[in-house]
Design a protein around this motif. Structure first.
Motif, PDB file in Angstrom:
ATOM      1  N   GLY A  42       0.859  -1.256  -0.015  1.00  0.00           N
ATOM      2  CA  GLY A  42      -0.002   0.202  -0.042  1.00  0.00           C
ATOM      3  C   GLY A  42       0.912   1.543  -0.209  1.00  0.00           C
ATOM      4  N   LEU A  43       1.556   1.454   0.987  1.00  0.00           N
ATOM      5  CA  LEU A  43       2.104   2.699   1.389  1.00  0.00           C
ATOM      6  C   LEU A  43       3.444   2.936   0.404  1.00  0.00           C
ATOM      7  N   ARG A  44       4.400   1.838   0.225  1.00  0.00           N
ATOM      8  CA  ARG A  44       5.526   1.926  -0.414  1.00  0.00           C
ATOM      9  C   ARG A  44       5.495   2.141  -1.924  1.00  0.00           C
ATOM     10  N   PRO A  45       4.585   1.406  -2.765  1.00  0.00           N
ATOM     11  CA  PRO A  45       4.108   1.588  -3.890  1.00  0.00           C
ATOM     12  C   PRO A  45       4.007   2.847  -4.321  1.00  0.00           C
ATOM     13  N   GLY A  46       3.337   3.669  -3.482  1.00  0.00           N
ATOM     14  CA  GLY A  46       2.758   4.915  -3.666  1.00  0.00           C
ATOM     15  C   GLY A  46       4.212   6.046  -3.956  1.00  0.00           C
ATOM     16  N   MET A  47       5.200   5.664  -3.232  1.00  0.00           N
ATOM     17  CA  MET A  47       6.453   6.260  -3.184  1.00  0.00           C
ATOM     18  C   MET A  47       7.030   6.233  -4.554  1.00  0.00           C
ATOM     19  N   ASP A  48       7.030   4.911  -5.204  1.00  0.00           N
ATOM     20  CA  ASP A  48       7.601   4.651  -6.442  1.00  0.00           C
ATOM     21  C   ASP A  48       7.115   5.409  -7.534  1.00  0.00           C
ATOM     22  N   VAL A  49       5.480   5.481  -7.356  1.00  0.00           N
ATOM     23  CA  VAL A  49       4.778   6.263  -8.493  1.00  0.00           C
ATOM     24  C   VAL A  49       5.431   7.387  -8.490  1.00  0.00           C
ATOM     25  N   VAL A  50       5.338   8.247  -7.449  1.00  0.00           N
ATOM     26  CA  VAL A  50       5.876   9.678  -7.234  1.00  0.00           C
ATOM     27  C   VAL A  50       7.380   9.702  -7.726  1.00  0.00           C
ATOM     28  N   GLY A  51       8.148   8.668  -7.484  1.00  0.00           N
ATOM     29  CA  GLY A  51       9.704   8.829  -7.791  1.00  0.00           C
ATOM     30  C   GLY A  51       9.555   8.628  -9.353  1.00  0.00           C
ATOM     31  N   GLU A  52       8.875   7.942  -9.988  1.00  0.00           N
ATOM     32  CA  GLU A  52       8.838   7.773 -11.480  1.00  0.00           C
ATOM     33  C   GLU A  52       8.348   9.036 -12.045  1.00  0.00           C
TER      34      GLU A  52
END
Ligand code: B12
Length: 226
Positions: A42-52
């Motif tokens: 839930g939380l971590r994949p959201g950071m990856d989206v923002v990073g991309e």
């Protein structure tokens, strides 16, 4: 239902909505989802989206800051329970962790710290932008068996090498197992700089710390049979 709520948590991080991330995390926990599932799916994949999005110019620093705050708000909900689990576990060892000098990324490092605590480690978290000498001093002070060094920037990875060298120069390299991590870091980098271990994520960091500790115990056992 679990997939829906994880998708909502993911979206709350991407949108940088801290209160929503915390509320949804609480809801997910109430529905019986394991803390690690909430973090990893839930939380971590959201950071990856923002990073991309940041990489391709679709998001900017304020978005990274807000997303970071949202992820941390969710983690704060889970942290007390994870810490309690650590208190119930048998004492695994002592670890010092921190993000290296020049680097202020704290979320991944903190997550590694929380997971180590939850697994029974006594963790001394030095924070972010930590000078080389502060790591050496803390190892001397605590006699920790594990040192975890986080670096999220290609420009700060090199500081991990400097810390390994400084431990050697200070005569304490033999007493501590060094593990490195962070998005640009790899196992081959760990080998190149003379670190003992590497892990890709917080779950792996706990396994790696335990593997390194087991190596210390068997070396001590072998020495006592000489
Ligand atoms: C949030 C974020 C920020 C926030 C940080 C907020 C905070 N409080 O931490 C802010 C806005 C401050 C920020 C600033 C910058 N950022 Co930034 N940031 C990110 C972002 C989007 C997410 C990082 C994150 O928290 N991920 C979530 C956590 C859970 O994952 P993680 O950090 O990877 O940690 C996991 C593993 O790596 C591992 N791990 C981590 N540490 C350790 C340690 C050990 C011992 C072990 C075993 C494992 C381990 O386990 C963790 C948990 O599973 C990433 C993109 C990305 N996808 O990584 C860019 C990113 C890291 N940032 C980047 C950049 C360029 C910057 C800036 C230079 C931007 C600028 N122009 O100013 C500055 C640098 C400031 C500085 N001096 O440090 C680049 C780095 C590029 C590079 N290769 O060098 C990235 C990759 C974005 C991109 N795609 O370009 N950032």
């Amino acid at each position: 239902m679990p997939d829906d709520i994880l998708a909502l948590i993911n979206a709350s991080v991407v949108d940088g909505k801290a209160q929503e991330a915390a509320d949804l995390t609480r809801q997910a926990r109430g529905a019986g989802l394991e803390p690690l599932v909430i973090i990893e799916q839930g939380l971590r994949p959201g950071m990856d989206v923002v990073g991309e999005r940041f990489s391709c110019g679709e998001a900017f620093i304020p978005h990274l800051v807000l997303a970071g705050r949202a992820m941390q708000a969710g983690m704060r909900v889970l942290e007390p329970e994870l810490k309690r689990r650590g208190e119930g576990a048998s004492r695994a060892g002592t670890a010092v962790i921190g993000t290296v000098k020049g680097d202020i990324h704290e979320i991944g490092k903190s997550l590694v710290g929380i997971m180590l605590t939850a697994s029974g480690f006594e963790v001394h978290d030095l924070g972010v932008d930590v000078p080389v000498e502060a790591f050496v001093a803390k190892i001397r002070e605590t006699n920790a068996q594990i040192l975890g060094l986080s670096a999220l920037l290609t420009t700060t990875m090199v500081v991990q090498r400097r810390i390994v060298e400084a431990l050697t120069a200070a005569g304490v390299r033999g007493q501590v197992q060094v593990m490195v991590g962070g998005a640009p870091v790899s196992r081959s980098w760990a080998e190149e700089i003379g670190a003992d271990g590497y892990a890709e994520d917080a779950r792996g960091a706990v396994q790696e710390a335990k593997r390194l500790l087991a190596g210390i115990s068997s070396a001590n056992a072998a020495a006592s049979h000489l």
